[in-house]
Design a protein around this motif. Structure first.
Motif, PDB file in Angstrom:
ATOM      1  N   ARG A  94      26.718  -6.914  -7.236  1.00  0.00           N
ATOM      2  CA  ARG A  94      26.809  -5.863  -7.672  1.00  0.00           C
ATOM      3  C   ARG A  94      26.176  -5.186  -8.512  1.00  0.00           C
ATOM      4  O   ARG A  94      26.446  -3.516  -7.952  1.00  0.00           O
ATOM      5  CB  ARG A  94      28.251  -6.321  -8.872  1.00  0.00           C
ATOM      6  CG  ARG A  94      28.754  -5.825 -10.166  1.00  0.00           C
ATOM      7  CD  ARG A  94      29.354  -6.410 -10.975  1.00  0.00           C
ATOM      8  NE  ARG A  94      28.595  -7.256 -12.250  1.00  0.00           N
ATOM      9  CZ  ARG A  94      28.105  -7.822 -12.368  1.00  0.00           C
ATOM     10  NH1 ARG A  94      28.809  -8.689 -12.865  1.00  0.00           N
ATOM     11  NH2 ARG A  94      26.735  -8.427 -13.009  1.00  0.00           N
ATOM     12  N   ASP A  95      25.184  -5.453  -9.341  1.00  0.00           N
ATOM     13  CA  ASP A  95      25.088  -4.590 -10.168  1.00  0.00           C
ATOM     14  C   ASP A  95      23.723  -3.315  -9.064  1.00  0.00           C
ATOM     15  O   ASP A  95      23.822  -2.425  -9.127  1.00  0.00           O
ATOM     16  CB  ASP A  95      23.834  -5.375 -11.300  1.00  0.00           C
ATOM     17  CG  ASP A  95      24.518  -6.050 -12.159  1.00  0.00           C
ATOM     18  OD1 ASP A  95      25.183  -5.263 -12.681  1.00  0.00           O
ATOM     19  OD2 ASP A  95      23.855  -6.193 -12.969  1.00  0.00           O
ATOM     20  N   ALA A  96      23.345  -4.754  -8.118  1.00  0.00           N
ATOM     21  CA  ALA A  96      22.257  -3.334  -6.713  1.00  0.00           C
ATOM     22  C   ALA A  96      22.903  -2.524  -6.859  1.00  0.00           C
ATOM     23  O   ALA A  96      22.597  -1.139  -6.441  1.00  0.00           O
ATOM     24  CB  ALA A  96      21.601  -4.936  -6.018  1.00  0.00           C
ATOM     25  N   LEU A  97      23.979  -2.677  -6.278  1.00  0.00           N
ATOM     26  CA  LEU A  97      25.150  -1.824  -5.600  1.00  0.00           C
ATOM     27  C   LEU A  97      25.707  -0.481  -6.039  1.00  0.00           C
ATOM     28  O   LEU A  97      26.081   0.911  -6.430  1.00  0.00           O
ATOM     29  CB  LEU A  97      26.420  -2.483  -5.250  1.00  0.00           C
ATOM     30  CG  LEU A  97      25.920  -3.431  -3.740  1.00  0.00           C
ATOM     31  CD1 LEU A  97      27.539  -4.387  -3.736  1.00  0.00           C
ATOM     32  CD2 LEU A  97      25.844  -2.612  -2.506  1.00  0.00           C
ATOM     33  N   ILE A  98      25.667  -1.080  -8.210  1.00  0.00           N
ATOM     34  CA  ILE A  98      26.290   0.216  -8.655  1.00  0.00           C
ATOM     35  C   ILE A  98      24.755   1.068  -9.502  1.00  0.00           C
ATOM     36  O   ILE A  98      24.770   1.995 -10.550  1.00  0.00           O
ATOM     37  CB  ILE A  98      26.969   0.288 -10.055  1.00  0.00           C
ATOM     38  CG1 ILE A  98      26.513  -1.144 -10.634  1.00  0.00           C
ATOM     39  CG2 ILE A  98      28.181  -0.997  -8.968  1.00  0.00           C
ATOM     40  CD1 ILE A  98      27.462  -2.006 -11.957  1.00  0.00           C
TER      41      ILE A  98
END
Length: 202
Positions: A47-51
């Motif tokens: 999730r953090d990598a995607l945003i």
């Protein structure tokens, strides 16, 4: 503080579910810890990598490493008691997806993303730690079964945004939306509700 508490509770629940799966596979202590770790942080890391929220959450706050380590250690020490709870893995996994769904949605809102994308992030946060866990343990991930799993996260996410139209109490929204995810998953298993299969029985 409330959001961080929810995040930590979700981390504990997923770490314990990872320990239970790893012990069923008879992994050594190091293997058990690794499975607990990836189960707890896998979805949130993606999730953090995607945003673009990097370094990802557990690299910026050692609390998560500490919590995972303690939860994994306690689960291993009391593994005999946990084994007697036939549904312990299911319960911890269900609690984890409920808590992580709302955390993922909140992260999406913080990044000013569309509600549909926020729900997607919530589902990723909730499910992909378990996906990584199951793949590493040579199992078909639960999310790919016909069981109600990711669907519960999506419905919970929709409830989250519906509640935002009626109340500004974030804590209440978190509690109700997370409880909806957990309730749907529990009811689906108790009453054997599942998504229709694309394949006919021979």
């Amino acid at each position: 503080m409330f959001i961080q508490t929810i995040d930590i509770l979700g981390t504990i629940a997923f770490a314990i579910s990872g320990v239970l799966v790893a012990m069923n596979k008879r992994l050594d202590a190091f293997g058990v810890y690794i499975i607990a770790f990836v189960t707890a942080v896998g979805g949130g890391t993606l999730r953090d990598a995607l945003i673009g929220n990097t370094p990802v959450f557990w690299m910026r706050d050692m609390t998560f490493i500490t919590v995972i380590s303690i939860a994994a250690l306690l689960a291993m020490l009391f593994r005999d008691k946990l084994k007697h709870l036939r549904r312990s893995l299911f319960l911890f996994d269900t609690i984890g997806i409920g808590l992580y769904t709302v955390i993922g949605i909140e992260k999406g809102l913080t990044a000013d993303l569309h509600p549909v994308i926020c729900i997607t992030l919530g589902t990723i946060s909730a499910c992909f730690g378990g996906v990584i866990r199951d793949i590493l343990c040579n199992d078909i991930p639960v999310i790919f079964h016909k069981e109600i799993y990711a669907t519960a996260c999506i419905v919970g996410g929709m409830v989250y945004f519906l509640l935002r139209e009626f109340t500004g109490d974030v804590n209440l929204i978190f509690l109700i939306a997370g409880a909806v995810v957990i309730a749907i998953r529990l009811l689906a298993v108790v009453f054997k509700i599942s998504l229709p299969s694309l394949y006919k029985k021979e």
